[in-house]
Design a protein around this motif. Structure first.
Motif: not given
Length: 141
Positions: A123-136
């Protein structure tokens, strides 16, 4: 502004064989697939992903649903991809999601403990960075 987002085809979408249709819509929109992996998410990954919801009544049913089958995890890249994919996905509730969206065309309400709505998008650039770090984690800088 080129950005990246995490997209998840949730277990209901994978089980209903909609992964190809969803990927096709992402690519047709002009976004580039950076990483795609079909996996069975661990509780550890899910607890990190949904950490902000821990303690809420829907947390445990949500984690159980996400553990129930394979998830297709995707990193997509493009101009305003976060906003664009969320628009493409449609409203969270598939019953009210607009026709033409993933949830509006392919989703429906099921009598389950949590809404099964096919996809997740950051839902945001911050969430994207956090979530990508978790999954990839290999894509984290």
């Amino acid at each position: 502004m080129t950005e990246r987002t995490l997209i998840l085809v949730k277990p209901d979408g994978v089980q209903r064989a909609l992964s190809g249709e969803i990927l096709s819509r992402v690519e047709a929109k002009g976004y580039r697939l950076v990483a795609v992996e079909l996996l069975h998410a661990s509780r550890e990954v899910l607890s990190r992903h949904y950490a902000e919801h821990e303690g809420k009544p829907f947390y445990e049913p949500l984690v159980e649903f996400m553990e129930s089958g394979p998830t297709l995890a995707i990193v997509a890249e493009g101009e305003r991809v976060i906003e664009g994919f969320r628009s493409l996905a449609g409203a969270t509730d598939p019953t009210t999601a607009a026709p033409g969206t993933i949830r509006g065309d392919l989703g429906r309400h099921w009598p389950t403990a949590v809404i099964q709505n096919l996809v997740h998008g950051s839902d945001s650039p911050e969430s994207a960075a956090r979530e990508i770090a978790i999954w990839f984690p290999e894509l984290s800088a």
